[in-house]
Enzyme design. Structure first.
Site, PDB file in Angstrom:
ATOM      1  N   ASP A 219       0.808  -1.227   0.000  1.00  0.00           N
ATOM      2  CA  ASP A 219       0.000   0.000   0.000  1.00  0.00           C
ATOM      3  C   ASP A 219       0.839   1.274   0.000  1.00  0.00           C
ATOM      4  OD1 ASP A 219      -2.221  -1.658   0.109  1.00  0.00           O
ATOM      5  OD2 ASP A 219      -2.237  -1.647   2.296  1.00  0.00           O
TER       6      ASP A 219
ATOM      7  N   LYS B 164       1.780   2.148  -5.162  1.00  0.00           N
ATOM      8  CA  LYS B 164       2.312   1.621  -6.421  1.00  0.00           C
ATOM      9  C   LYS B 164       1.396   1.929  -7.599  1.00  0.00           C
ATOM     10  CE  LYS B 164       2.349  -2.402  -4.363  1.00  0.00           C
ATOM     11  NZ  LYS B 164       2.087  -2.016  -2.983  1.00  0.00           N
TER      12      LYS B 164
ATOM     13  N   GLY C 199      -4.615  -4.165  -3.788  1.00  0.00           N
ATOM     14  CA  GLY C 199      -5.594  -3.123  -4.101  1.00  0.00           C
ATOM     15  C   GLY C 199      -4.781  -1.906  -4.480  1.00  0.00           C
ATOM     16  N   HIS C 200      -4.738  -1.594  -5.764  1.00  0.00           N
ATOM     17  CA  HIS C 200      -3.923  -0.485  -6.245  1.00  0.00           C
ATOM     18  C   HIS C 200      -4.836   0.662  -6.648  1.00  0.00           C
ATOM     19  CE1 HIS C 200      -0.326  -3.366  -7.222  1.00  0.00           C
ATOM     20  NE2 HIS C 200      -0.681  -3.375  -5.971  1.00  0.00           N
ATOM     21  N   THR C 201      -4.683   1.785  -5.946  1.00  0.00           N
ATOM     22  CA  THR C 201      -5.615   2.908  -6.134  1.00  0.00           C
ATOM     23  C   THR C 201      -5.036   3.962  -7.061  1.00  0.00           C
ATOM     24  OG1 THR C 201      -6.145   2.538  -3.810  1.00  0.00           O
ATOM     25  CG2 THR C 201      -7.106   4.496  -4.843  1.00  0.00           C
TER      26      THR C 201
ATOM     27  N   GLN D  13       1.959  -5.979  -3.246  1.00  0.00           N
ATOM     28  CA  GLN D  13       2.425  -6.103  -1.860  1.00  0.00           C
ATOM     29  C   GLN D  13       3.711  -5.272  -1.680  1.00  0.00           C
ATOM     30  OE1 GLN D  13       1.409  -9.448  -3.461  1.00  0.00           O
ATOM     31  NE2 GLN D  13      -0.489  -8.472  -2.909  1.00  0.00           N
TER      32      GLN D  13
ATOM     33  N   VAL E 258      -8.691  -3.219   0.013  1.00  0.00           N
ATOM     34  CA  VAL E 258      -9.356  -4.491  -0.300  1.00  0.00           C
ATOM     35  C   VAL E 258     -10.315  -4.890   0.827  1.00  0.00           C
ATOM     36  CG1 VAL E 258      -8.990  -6.967  -0.664  1.00  0.00           C
ATOM     37  CG2 VAL E 258      -7.471  -5.322  -1.726  1.00  0.00           C
ATOM     38  N   THR E 259      -9.816  -4.836   2.057  1.00  0.00           N
ATOM     39  CA  THR E 259     -10.611  -5.361   3.173  1.00  0.00           C
ATOM     40  C   THR E 259     -11.252  -4.256   4.011  1.00  0.00           C
ATOM     41  OG1 THR E 259      -8.620  -5.363   4.514  1.00  0.00           O
ATOM     42  CG2 THR E 259      -9.156  -7.420   3.397  1.00  0.00           C
TER      43      THR E 259
HETATM   44  P1  GDP Z   1      -0.799   0.375  -3.572  1.00  0.00           P
HETATM   45  O1  GDP Z   1      -1.407  -0.899  -3.125  1.00  0.00           O
HETATM   46  O2  GDP Z   1       0.679   0.426  -3.340  1.00  0.00           O
HETATM   47  O3  GDP Z   1      -1.155   0.756  -4.979  1.00  0.00           O
HETATM   48  O4  GDP Z   1      -1.421   1.503  -2.615  1.00  0.00           O
HETATM   49  P2  GDP Z   1      -2.963   1.632  -2.158  1.00  0.00           P
HETATM   50  O5  GDP Z   1      -3.744   2.125  -3.299  1.00  0.00           O
HETATM   51  O6  GDP Z   1      -3.442   0.409  -1.484  1.00  0.00           O
HETATM   52  O7  GDP Z   1      -2.825   2.697  -1.004  1.00  0.00           O
HETATM   53  C1  GDP Z   1      -2.340   3.979  -1.236  1.00  0.00           C
HETATM   54  C2  GDP Z   1      -3.424   4.973  -0.821  1.00  0.00           C
HETATM   55  O8  GDP Z   1      -2.867   6.271  -0.696  1.00  0.00           O
HETATM   56  C3  GDP Z   1      -4.528   5.124  -1.856  1.00  0.00           C
HETATM   57  O9  GDP Z   1      -5.718   5.453  -1.213  1.00  0.00           O
HETATM   58  C4  GDP Z   1      -4.037   6.291  -2.710  1.00  0.00           C
HETATM   59  O10 GDP Z   1      -5.088   6.984  -3.352  1.00  0.00           O
HETATM   60  C5  GDP Z   1      -3.401   7.139  -1.678  1.00  0.00           C
HETATM   61  N1  GDP Z   1      -2.251   7.932  -2.101  1.00  0.00           N
HETATM   62  C6  GDP Z   1      -1.306   7.637  -3.021  1.00  0.00           C
HETATM   63  N2  GDP Z   1      -0.351   8.595  -3.037  1.00  0.00           N
HETATM   64  C7  GDP Z   1      -0.711   9.504  -2.110  1.00  0.00           C
HETATM   65  C8  GDP Z   1      -0.112  10.710  -1.631  1.00  0.00           C
HETATM   66  O11 GDP Z   1       0.950  11.129  -2.045  1.00  0.00           O
HETATM   67  N3  GDP Z   1      -0.781  11.382  -0.641  1.00  0.00           N
HETATM   68  C9  GDP Z   1      -1.968  10.939  -0.117  1.00  0.00           C
HETATM   69  N4  GDP Z   1      -2.547  11.644   0.837  1.00  0.00           N
HETATM   70  N5  GDP Z   1      -2.540   9.806  -0.550  1.00  0.00           N
HETATM   71  C10 GDP Z   1      -1.921   9.094  -1.517  1.00  0.00           C
HETATM   72  P1  IMO Z   2      -0.932  -4.131  -2.257  1.00  0.00           P
HETATM   73  O1  IMO Z   2      -0.480  -4.668  -3.589  1.00  0.00           O
HETATM   74  C1  IMO Z   2      -0.915  -4.597   2.094  1.00  0.00           C
HETATM   75  C2  IMO Z   2      -0.912  -8.684   3.640  1.00  0.00           C
HETATM   76  C3  IMO Z   2      -2.160  -9.156   4.369  1.00  0.00           C
HETATM   77  C4  IMO Z   2      -1.542 -10.151   5.333  1.00  0.00           C
HETATM   78  C5  IMO Z   2      -0.427 -10.786   4.512  1.00  0.00           C
HETATM   79  C6  IMO Z   2      -0.815 -12.112   3.862  1.00  0.00           C
HETATM   80  O2  IMO Z   2      -2.223  -3.423  -2.308  1.00  0.00           O
HETATM   81  O3  IMO Z   2       0.169  -3.340  -1.616  1.00  0.00           O
HETATM   82  P2  IMO Z   2      -2.365 -12.773   1.809  1.00  0.00           P
HETATM   83  O4  IMO Z   2      -3.816 -12.529   1.563  1.00  0.00           O
HETATM   84  O5  IMO Z   2      -1.449 -12.204   0.768  1.00  0.00           O
HETATM   85  O6  IMO Z   2      -2.054 -14.204   2.110  1.00  0.00           O
HETATM   86  O7  IMO Z   2      -2.051 -11.984   3.187  1.00  0.00           O
HETATM   87  O8  IMO Z   2      -0.104  -9.847   3.508  1.00  0.00           O
HETATM   88  N1  IMO Z   2      -1.157  -8.148   2.275  1.00  0.00           N
HETATM   89  C7  IMO Z   2      -1.106  -6.855   1.959  1.00  0.00           C
HETATM   90  N2  IMO Z   2      -0.930  -5.768   2.737  1.00  0.00           N
HETATM   91  N3  IMO Z   2      -1.044  -4.458   0.752  1.00  0.00           N
HETATM   92  C8  IMO Z   2      -1.202  -5.533  -0.034  1.00  0.00           C
HETATM   93  O9  IMO Z   2      -1.203  -5.458  -1.386  1.00  0.00           O
HETATM   94  C9  IMO Z   2      -1.291  -6.801   0.569  1.00  0.00           C
HETATM   95  N4  IMO Z   2      -1.472  -8.060   0.085  1.00  0.00           N
HETATM   96  C10 IMO Z   2      -1.376  -8.878   1.150  1.00  0.00           C
HETATM   97  O10 IMO Z   2      -2.787  -8.099   5.024  1.00  0.00           O
HETATM   98  O11 IMO Z   2      -0.935  -9.466   6.395  1.00  0.00           O
HETATM   99 MG    MG Z   3      -2.904  -1.576  -1.812  1.00  0.00          MG
END
Ligand code: GDP
Ligand code: IMO
Ligand code: MG
Length: 421
Positions: free
Chosen positions: A13, A16, A40-42, A222, A298-299
């Site tokens: 998170d 990415k 979950g890539h936002t 991840q 995601v969750t």
């Molecule tokens: P990923 O899994 O690595 O793609 O990241 P996620 O999407 O799970 O989580 C990143 C969260 O931070 C999302 O809600 C994005 O919209 C948000 N986000 C990304 N870059 C920034 C930033 O520079 N500032 C803030 N405040 N939010 C951000």
């Molecule tokens: P993105 O790509 C954050 C964590 C779960 C748990 C562990 C194992 O959005 O960054 P799994 O379901 O993979 O067997 O869970 O890994 N986990 C993540 N935490 N971002 C993720 O993906 C994750 N994918 C799995 O919370 O601790």
């Molecule tokens: Mg994520």
């Protein structure tokens, strides 16, 4: 042309999805190399927000080819939901999303096994996303898995064999399987959707593209600290999230990888169980969660929050060979008077700067306190606008990490991304 790799350096998170989208115009192909719908890539742009699970984050800019690589595990029913939501918002991916025949399928019973194994762990649960990730990779490694390409050959027989094997295990645990019929119905509807896409030998496709001089970006899921080999085992995911995962997950040689973009947050978060030395249980932790909106995409689970951990980051940079860093979410710190950065751990009065084998409760972070910049940076668009204290924070991190921070992200929108020179 070499394949550039983009991955998370922390516990996932990091942001990415946002950065893949920002970098997409410079590439012709974007390929996911591991993980599955645990991701979950936002992405946010033009006032809209999308969360991608299995689909690569390069689908929104300029009709680029996107590939789901062999290292990915795919759940047809979740894939169908993701594709239909994208179609409803006007994004038809049929011609530009290609799927590796060698990607493994997450079966309905894998999801049940994930829940079953978690329940059996009692109070040492991993806190998985419940998507069947572990059991699917387990079957892959134990040579029992089913792959996307198998959908084209005598699938029913193979499916039933795998299902019966899983049902036997679930029976031994006394796990309730009444939900299975409903999950299976959705899953087979998902298979029909999946078959609307082109299945490819992605290793041939990608290596031909490399020969043709095409620019390719490999997208990780991840983060490094969740890697099956190098993460905080057993509180990890079941794939190689590190840069080497791009080689096995796409079929490219180490010599064909180029830049490694390592993404990190200006602080730290983690979902699920496992060690987290800089975790904050106080108001500061709550403030990071609130300002950073740190709830799982995601969750929906609240993410654990804490200060940046440079011991863990240095370790991640080392195993990934990160060549450039991208710092995310610094805006979340905009109002903080002071900011802490963990530069070492202390155990029994002894200082550690190398990430240790065992990260127990007796580890104490050693912090350096930095002055906050206390300026709203979210509307800035140029490096020259950065406040002095922010520049000092970045310079301090670069010195500690020994890799340049090339991009900083100051908000979730595509526009809130600034390159540093
Ligand atoms: P990923 O899994 O690595 O793609 O990241 P996620 O999407 O799970 O989580 C990143 C969260 O931070 C999302 O809600 C994005 O919209 C948000 N986000 C990304 N870059 C920034 C930033 O520079 N500032 C803030 N405040 N939010 C951000
Ligand atoms: P993105 O790509 C954050 C964590 C779960 C748990 C562990 C194992 O959005 O960054 P799994 O379901 O993979 O067997 O869970 O890994 N986990 C993540 N935490 N971002 C993720 O993906 C994750 N994918 C799995 O919370 O601790
Ligand atoms: Mg994520």
């Amino acid at each position: 042309m070499k394949v550039d790799v983009l991955l998370g350096l922390q516990w996932g998170d990091e942001g990415k999805g946002k950065i893949v989208d920002v970098l997409t115009p410079a590439y012709e192909i974007i390929a996911r190399f591991q993980g599955g719908p645990n991701a979950g890539h936002t992405l946010e742009f033009e006032g809209k927000k999308y969360v991608l699970r299995s689909v690569p984050s390069g689908i929104f800019q300029g009709n680029k080819i996107n590939i789901i690589g062999n290292g990915v595990v795919l759940d047809p029913s979740l894939f169908k939901g993701e594709i239909e939501a994208l179609e409803a918002s006007g994004h038809d991916l049929k011609k530009r999303l290609l799927i590796s025949k060698k990607a493994h399928l997450i079966l309905p019973t894998h999801r049940l096994l994930d829940a079953c194994y978690e329940a059996a762990k009692g109070d040492s649960k991993i806190g998985t996303t419940g998507k069947g990730i572990g059991p699917t990779y387990t079957d892959k490694i134990s040579r029992n898995g089913l792959r996307v390409g198998d959908l084209l050959y005598n699938f029913e027989e193979r499916y039933n064999k795998a299902k019966n094997r899983h049902l036997n295990i679930l029976k031994q645990y006394g796990f309730d399987t009444t939900a299975l019929a409903e999950i299976e119905k959705e899953w087979f509807a998902g298979v029909e959707k999946l078959k609307e896409f082109t299945f490819i030998d992605s290793e041939h496709y990608i290596n031909n593209a490399i020969k043709d001089g095409k620019k390719i970006l490999a997208e990780g899921a991840q983060g490094t600290m969740l890697d099956i080999d190098f993460g905080s085992y057993p509180f990890v995911t079941s794939s190689n999230t590190i840069s080497a995962g791009a080689c096995t997950g796409l079929g490219i040689s180490p010599g064909n990888t180029g830049e490694v973009f390592g993404i990190f947050k200006a602080y730290c978060t983690r979902v699920g169980s496992g060690p987290f030395p800089t975790e904050l249980f106080d108001e500061t932790g709550d403030k990071l969660r609130e300002y950073g909106f740190e709830f799982g995409s995601v969750t929906g689970r609240p993410r654990r929050c804490g200060w940046i951990d440079l011991v863990a980051l240095r370790y991640a940079i080392m195993v990934d060979g990160a060549t450039q860093l991208i710092m995310m979410k610094s805006d979340v710190l905009d109002t903080f008077e002071t900011i802490n950065a963990c530069i070492a751990y202390e155990i029994d009065g002894e200082r550690l700067t190398d990430f240790p084998f065992e990260v127990g409760d007796d580890i104490k972070p050693v912090y350096v306190e930095m002055k906050g910049w206390q300026v709203d940076m979210t509307k800035m668009r140029k490096e020259s606008e950065f406040p002095a204290e922010f520049n000092e924070y970045v310079a301090f991190l670069e010195k500690e990490l020994n890799v340049p921070i090339k991009i900083v992200s100051i908000g979730p929108d595509r526009e809130q991304t600034i390159e540093r020179r």
